[in-house]
Design an enzyme around this catalytic site. Structure first.
Site, PDB file in Angstrom:
ATOM      1  N   ASP A   1      -5.524  10.858  38.718  1.00 41.71           N
ATOM      2  CA  ASP A   1      -5.373  12.309  38.820  1.00 41.71           C
ATOM      3  C   ASP A   1      -4.108  12.668  39.606  1.00 41.71           C
ATOM      4  OD1 ASP A   1      -6.946  14.849  38.367  1.00 41.71           O
ATOM      5  OD2 ASP A   1      -6.664  15.008  40.530  1.00 41.71           O
TER       6      ASP A   1
ATOM      7  N   ASP B   1     -11.858   7.763  36.481  1.00 37.96           N
ATOM      8  CA  ASP B   1     -10.892   8.737  36.979  1.00 37.96           C
ATOM      9  C   ASP B   1     -10.702   8.468  38.470  1.00 37.96           C
ATOM     10  OD1 ASP B   1      -9.381  11.204  37.138  1.00 37.96           O
ATOM     11  OD2 ASP B   1     -10.545  11.876  35.404  1.00 37.96           O
TER      12      ASP B   1
ATOM     13  N   ASP C   1      -8.460  20.065  30.682  1.00 46.18           N
ATOM     14  CA  ASP C   1      -7.686  21.160  31.292  1.00 46.18           C
ATOM     15  C   ASP C   1      -6.956  22.002  30.255  1.00 46.18           C
ATOM     16  OD1 ASP C   1      -8.305  20.249  33.880  1.00 46.18           O
ATOM     17  OD2 ASP C   1      -6.548  18.919  33.926  1.00 46.18           O
TER      18      ASP C   1
ATOM     19  N   GLU D   1      -1.578  10.754  35.691  1.00 50.75           N
ATOM     20  CA  GLU D   1      -1.361  12.158  35.316  1.00 50.75           C
ATOM     21  C   GLU D   1      -0.180  12.666  36.137  1.00 50.75           C
ATOM     22  OE1 GLU D   1      -3.756  16.403  35.094  1.00 50.75           O
ATOM     23  OE2 GLU D   1      -3.865  15.168  36.882  1.00 50.75           O
TER      24      GLU D   1
HETATM   25  C1  NOJ Z   1      -5.985  17.485  37.462  1.00 46.77           C
HETATM   26  C2  NOJ Z   1      -7.321  17.474  36.799  1.00 46.77           C
HETATM   27  O1  NOJ Z   1      -7.172  17.101  35.464  1.00 46.77           O
HETATM   28  C3  NOJ Z   1      -7.902  18.845  36.968  1.00 46.77           C
HETATM   29  O2  NOJ Z   1      -9.067  19.054  36.207  1.00 46.77           O
HETATM   30  C4  NOJ Z   1      -8.171  19.060  38.428  1.00 46.77           C
HETATM   31  O3  NOJ Z   1      -8.593  20.387  38.644  1.00 46.77           O
HETATM   32  C5  NOJ Z   1      -6.918  18.795  39.273  1.00 46.77           C
HETATM   33  N1  NOJ Z   1      -6.179  17.648  38.859  1.00 46.77           N
HETATM   34  C6  NOJ Z   1      -7.291  18.599  40.708  1.00 46.77           C
HETATM   35  O4  NOJ Z   1      -7.946  17.367  40.858  1.00 46.77           O
END
Ligand code: NOJ
Length: 558
Positions: free
Chosen positions: A199, A98, A330, A256
């Site tokens: 991310d 990640d 998430d 993402e």
């Molecule tokens: C996206 C991540 O998937 C999430 O878990 C995180 O809180 C935020 N980005 C901030 O990094």
């Protein structure tokens, strides 16, 4: 490695904190993951994506990185990572890290330096602005409630944090910051990782003026997303990163990208543009929410979901590449969300998997999905650990919300639904730890667990094994085009895939009712996979029982 190997791969995501604890401290760790590699090999996956394992004060469970090149104490050591990479490789599994570079922890040494003074060498690694009188520089809210700005006493100005105040945003305008990020990426590639999940990568280019955003109904702060999502230089940065780092091999990269459209996705994933392999869209995950926040619960209208998939499947076909996912750390658990986690848990978990895995793209499985893990209900807000959930609860309660209403949205949408410990067996704490888990286990572990799944040939796990195997065997899955059938039907999700002379038809019943479907081309003997033991088939009519899924494959010319 075969080129574009990730097109035929299936990725498994591990949230290390909740996967397997080897030393009894209640927190999952790297040796715990190594212990379970045989399990993952048995499932058949090709790639492991680990949520962040780097040194972190854990304000956001590792998404706040203090040091990109050392490992979080609770998780283990660099030797453990090296062992994990080599043990995974022995089992034909690649590791994907990640990459969290929209922000760091406020405890990262770059920020510790930057906040000291305006002339510090690291000052321009972050985003600083003067206040507007006694107010922050603009009206943006953060994703985790409250303003997106925090005052810094020594420099008498504010820094931007789109997430918590312990996650200051990095300034990608800085040449030296970008160079430092690229060096760090090389460090990990040199260790043998096969790629990166990036991310919130489409938030790294901010509109330089940082204007106020619209304040939507019911919201306390302005929405800055028009000025930080897919910003003006995002594709320059991606192309530079490709040139500086990613071009060194055939690397799996998945960005993402909240708020990205299919047009954005094509820009990111068109192979001729040299940016990323694919992105994660959020569109299909926002169809059961109101327009301004995920906590605003709405029922899913199936035609919207189907048309959304049609858009992504057809608009990226031949142009870019899709990622396919229902779950991650998430999101709530899909079987509770779009399936039925009581009477038809097994059927609906298999149906949802079928629906997704027969599309074009790279499928992602999130830990526990393969055994049909469900959402959880904790009565007390104190039992929730996620900062997003806790801050939202406090903010809403401070503004007059009713406790039961807020809890209801947490039960349906809270991130801890995905983060309860992995359910390995029916012993104490689901076999996750011999200590006290950092987040309570879901009480249903006595019946829903890996041990039980491995013992049954009809388990959800066994079904995922078959789906993964089919992706290896059927080129039509990787190559075929997509045609949606019955677009307005509110219960059945049906589609075709076409490739050369071959055709697949996929019928998925998203409801608890029984429905007859008339099949013109299909034959009983053409079934590739189904989630009920028998088929209800009479005179070219297929009767779909609750949450049933059936796939046919045939030759169009036959
Ligand atoms: C996206 C991540 O998937 C999430 O878990 C995180 O809180 C935020 N980005 C901030 O990094």
């Amino acid at each position: 490695m075969e080129s574009n190997w990730w097109k035929k791969s299936v990725v498994y995501q591990i949230y290390p904190r909740s996967f397997n604890d080897s030393n009894g401290d209640g927190i999952g760790d790297l040796p715990g993951i190594i212990e379970k590699l045989d399990y993952l090999q048995k499932l058949g996956i090709d790639v492991l994506w680990l949520s962040p394992i780097f040194d972190s004060p854990n304000d956001d469970n590792g998404y706040d990185i203090r040091n990109y090149e050392t490992i979080m104490d609770e998780f283990g050591t660099m030797e453990d990572v090296e062992l994990l990479i080599s043990e995974a490789k022995k089992r034909g599994i690649h590791l994907v890290m990640d990459l969290v570079v929209n922000h760091t922890s406020d405890e990262h040494e770059w920020f510790a330096e930057a906040k000291k003074s305006k002339d510090n060498a690291y000052r321009d690694y972050y985003i600083w602005r003067e206040g507007e009188g006694s107010n922050p520089p603009n009206n943006w809210g953060s994703f985790f409630s409250g303003s997106a700005w925090e005052w810094n006493e020594p420099t008498q100005d504010y820094y931007l944090h789109l997430f918590s105040k312990k996650q200051p945003d990095l300034n990608w305008e800085s040449d030296s910051l970008r160079k430092a990020v690229y060096e760090m990426m090389h460090f990990w590639l040199n260790k043998g990782v096969a790629g990166f999940r990036m991310d919130v990568i489409n938030l790294i280019s901010k509109h330089p003026a940082l204007p106020n955003g619209p304040v939507h109904p019911g919201q306390l702060f302005g929405d800055g997303s028009p000025y930080y999502m897919n910003g003006p230089k995002i594709h320059d940065y991606m192309q530079e990163m490709h040139q500086e780092v990613l071009s060194r091999g055939d690397i799996l990269t998945v960005g993402e990208c909240p708020g990205a459209t299919t047009e954005d996705a094509a820009l990111f994933s068109d192979p001729n543009r040299n940016e990323l392999s694919m992105i994660f869209t959020f569109e299909h995950m926002s169809l059961d929410s109101g327009p301004y926040e995920k906590w605003d619960l709405r029922a899913l209208h199936l035609p919207k979901l189907k048309k959304n998939f049609r858009k992504w499947q057809t608009e990226l076909h031949g142009k870019g590449w899709n990622s396919l996912y229902w779950n991650n750390h998430d999101q709530p658990r899909i079987v509770s969300r779009f399936g039925n986690d009581t009477d038809y848990r097994v059927e609906s978990a298999k149906m949802l998997a079928t629906c997704l895995h027969f599309m074009q793209g790279t499928p992602y499985i999130y830990q526990g999905e393969e055994i049909g893990m469900t959402n959880v209900v904790f009565e007390s807000i104190e039992d929730y650990q996620d900062l997003e959930t806790r801050r939202m609860y406090d903010e809403k309660m401070a503004n007059g919300a009713v406790h039961e209403d807020v809890m209801q949205s947490i039960y349906v949408k809270g991130r801890d639904n995905a983060r309860t410990p992995m359910q390995w067996d029916d012993t104490a704490e689901a076999g996750f730890t011999t200590g006290t888990p950092w987040l309570k286990v879901n009480p249903n572990y006595k019946t829903i667990n890996v041990q039980e799944a491995l013992a049954s040939p009809n388990s959800i796990f066994a079904y995922y094994q078959s789906l993964i195997q089919l992706r290896k065997e059927l080129d039509i899955l990787t190559e075929g085009s997509f045609v949606l059938l019955l677009p307005d039907d509110e219960e059945i999700f049906a589609y075709q895939r076409h490739w050369q002379e071959e055709m697949l038809t996929v019928y998925c019943n998203f409801s608890a009712s029984t429905r007859d479907i008339s099949c013109v081309h299909e034959n009983e003997s053409d079934v590739v996979i189904k989630n009920y033991e028998t088929l209800e088939w009479h005179d070219n009519t297929l009767t779909l029982r609750p949450f049933e899924a059936v796939i046919f494959k045939f030759n169009k010319n036959a």
